[in-house]
Every structure is written in C-alpha cells, then in structure tokens.
Write an enzyme that holds these catalytic residues in place. Structure first.
Site, PDB file in Angstrom:
ATOM      1  N   LYS A  22       0.829  -1.192   0.000  1.00 53.65           N
ATOM      2  CA  LYS A  22       0.000   0.000   0.000  1.00 53.65           C
ATOM      3  C   LYS A  22       0.876   1.259   0.000  1.00 53.65           C
ATOM      4  CE  LYS A  22      -4.142  -1.864   0.256  1.00 53.65           C
ATOM      5  NZ  LYS A  22      -5.150  -1.671  -0.822  1.00 53.65           N
ATOM      6  N   ASN A  60      -0.905   2.081  -6.553  1.00 52.99           N
ATOM      7  CA  ASN A  60      -1.762   3.221  -6.832  1.00 52.99           C
ATOM      8  C   ASN A  60      -1.021   4.514  -6.502  1.00 52.99           C
ATOM      9  OD1 ASN A  60      -4.179   2.123  -7.843  1.00 52.99           O
ATOM     10  ND2 ASN A  60      -4.870   1.580  -5.785  1.00 52.99           N
ATOM     11  N   LYS A 120      -4.347   7.291 -14.768  1.00 55.82           N
ATOM     12  CA  LYS A 120      -4.963   6.294 -13.898  1.00 55.82           C
ATOM     13  C   LYS A 120      -5.457   6.929 -12.609  1.00 55.82           C
ATOM     14  CE  LYS A 120      -4.451   1.986 -11.485  1.00 55.82           C
ATOM     15  NZ  LYS A 120      -3.555   1.064 -10.783  1.00 55.82           N
ATOM     16  N   ASN A 146      -9.082   6.426 -10.912  1.00 61.75           N
ATOM     17  CA  ASN A 146      -9.254   5.997  -9.524  1.00 61.75           C
ATOM     18  C   ASN A 146     -10.006   7.025  -8.698  1.00 61.75           C
ATOM     19  OD1 ASN A 146      -7.997   3.497  -9.721  1.00 61.75           O
ATOM     20  ND2 ASN A 146      -5.988   4.278  -9.155  1.00 61.75           N
ATOM     21  N   SER A 203     -10.587  -1.117  -4.792  1.00 66.25           N
ATOM     22  CA  SER A 203      -9.670  -1.516  -3.724  1.00 66.25           C
ATOM     23  C   SER A 203      -9.945  -0.730  -2.450  1.00 66.25           C
ATOM     24  CB  SER A 203      -8.218  -1.324  -4.175  1.00 66.25           C
ATOM     25  OG  SER A 203      -7.976   0.042  -4.517  1.00 66.25           O
TER      26      SER A 203
END
Length: 308
Positions: free
Chosen positions: A83, A109, A186, A190, A256
């Site tokens: 993470k 991410n 992206k 997200n 997620s």
C-alpha cells in the site's frame, strides 16, 4: 509452460490481489516466483498453490511463499505492491535483500511512489509501472480476476526483458517514457471511481447509474484535469471518455478502497483524491468534489470493518 528465455527470479512484496495476479501469471509461464505475504495467505499457497480464478482460466498455480522479504531468494525483479502509505517502510525492509542489478518495479496506486521509493533505495534501480487490472482476494491463497491486466513500465536497464517476460506470460505490457502522464491518467480514473464504490460498498456497475453519480464523477474528473494542467501534465487520452467506458469493462469490480473499508483496513485515499486535494491547495486550484469524497472515506475509515 516454460519461458522462451531464461526464467526470471521474481519476488512479490505485498502479495495482495495485484501482486498475486502478476506474480501468478509469471509463475504460470515458468518463472520462479516468491510471494511475500501474511501467514494465512502464505500457508495456503505453500499447501495448495495460488488459486487463480480468472476470466481465462481457473487453476492452482505453484509458487513459493514466505512471510519476510529477507527469506526470499535474491531476485532479478521485485514486484513492489505494498500500500502507498507503506512505501518507505517496505523499501527500507527490502534494501538489504537486493542485488545491485535487481529491478524494483512499483505496481502501486498513486503517482509518486517510485519517487518516494528512490529516496530509500538510492543505489538501486526503481521503475514506476501503471497497472490496469480488476482483481480481489477471495480468501487466503485465492485470487479472483474480474478483467483487464495491462502494464505500462517506465524505461530501465532490464525493463525490456521484464516486459517481454510479462507479454509472453499473457500480460500486455508496454515500456513507455511517458509513465508520469499514464500514472496521472490512472489517478483520474481511480479518483472518479474508488471513493464512490467505497462509500456505497457497491461495484462500479451499481454505482454509476445511481441519481447524480455521473455528474459527481464529471466534477471530480474536471478538478483532476485542472490540477494536472497546473502540474504541467498532458494526459494521453480523454479521461471523461475513459471514465465512461470503464464501467462497461469492469461492472462487477468493487474498488480496492471499498475492499479495504469492508475489512476495516486503512485505505489509500490520501494518495488518490487526497493527493488531488493537496496538489490543488499547493497550486491554487479548487477541488471541492475531491475533498468531499476524500473526507467521507476518511470518516468511514473510523467506523471499522463492515458488519458481516
């Protein structure tokens, strides 16, 4: 199937859904893969292999599993999948296990993880990657894949070899010098989807048709574009069109962020909508829609796991 070139030794650090998908695809193609994960997950993998329930196949894939990065064999490439809030800590833990020629590939991410990781691994090659895949862990040792799987990798000394290995394993992969723009692209997707799915605890296909949601998503995207423009980022395609199309390709995907909230785990919202808010403040760009989504997710985080 055996790889057409000498197999890679691969370590997956942070063996959640993303790491298990890409590590599993490489293992299935004959590469030597070690997952670093939690004890229950590692025990299941050691006993039965990794169950990969994908849209193309449903198989038990054999690979190695360890609990500590120090117990993994020296790697040609590390798939760095922790993470975002754990980036620096995991990087420091990893540092002593790396060979001088190991490539650390960030499959995370957010837009700044590779830069943050370079600060703790200054002597090693770190490359960012943009991940487009819909996956979840259905239980220890059980990966469920909902769609897509492409990778865009930043140029690095061994990036072409790694990209070829992924492509041969069935993962469409491109090496691109413009990864920063792709990461921002992206981030926009997200920011549009993750928080809404998380707050509703519903998959994309159930969220988007709800009253007012499409307009909220357009407001979020417009703010992201304004911040990106202020940062000097030119996005590679039309984010509004991509946001509109995404729900069709991943209607059953729970974000997620939603999965983390359901389990009572900290989310990465500070590195998604929260990043847009912080950069907007620094650049003088208003981001009220992103701020509301960020704040609501932070509020729900305080509640703990969703009752079964």
């Amino acid at each position: 199937m055996a790889p057409s070139t000498p197999p890679l030794q691969v370590t997956v650090l942070g063996a959640g859904a993303v790491g298990c998908f890409y590590g599993g695809m490489l293992a299935r193609a004959g590469h030597r893969v070690t997952l670093v994960g939690r004890p229950a997950h590692v025990d299941a993998v050691r006993r039965e292999g990794l169950r990969m329930e994908t849209r193309m196949f449903d198989e038990q894939v054999r690979l190695q599993g360890v609990i500590r990065a120090a117990d993994a064999p020296p790697a040609d490439v590390v798939l760095f999948c922790v993470k975002s809030m754990d980036t620096e800590g995991a990087g420091r833990e990893l540092r002593a296990t790396l060979r001088p020629d190991t490539l650390v590939l960030c499959l995370q991410n957010g837009v700044d993880n590779a830069d943050r990781l370079r600060t703790v691994l200054p002597e090693h090659e770190v490359a960012a990657a943009v991940v487009y895949v819909a996956t979840e862990m259905a239980g220890p040792g059980h990966l469920r894949h909902h769609g897509r799987g492409e990778l865009v990798i930043e140029p690095a000394r061994t990036a072409d070899r790694v990209a070829q290995a992924f492509a041969a394993a069935g993962v469409p992969t491109e090496v691109s010098p413009d990864v920063r723009s792709a990461l921002w692209f992206k981030l926009v997707l997200n920011s549009a989807y993750n928080a809404i799915s998380a707050i509703a605890q519903k998959p994309y296909g159930e969220c988007v048709p709800a009253p007012g949601i499409r307009q909220v998503m357009r407001d979020v995207v417009d703010e992201c574009l304004a911040v990106a423009a202020a940062e000097g980022i030119r996005l590679p395609a039309d984010p509004h069109a991509a946001v509109d199309k995404l729900v069709a390709s991943m209607p059953s995907q729970l974000s997620s962020t939603a999965q983390d909230l359901a389990r009572g785990k900290p989310t990465e919202i500070d590195f998604l909508n929260g990043h847009v808010v912080r950069r907007g403040e620094a650049l003088g760009v208003p981001t009220p829609a992103n701020r509301v989504l960020w704040a609501l997710v932070k509020l729900v985080e305080q509640r703990g796991p969703t009752p079964a």
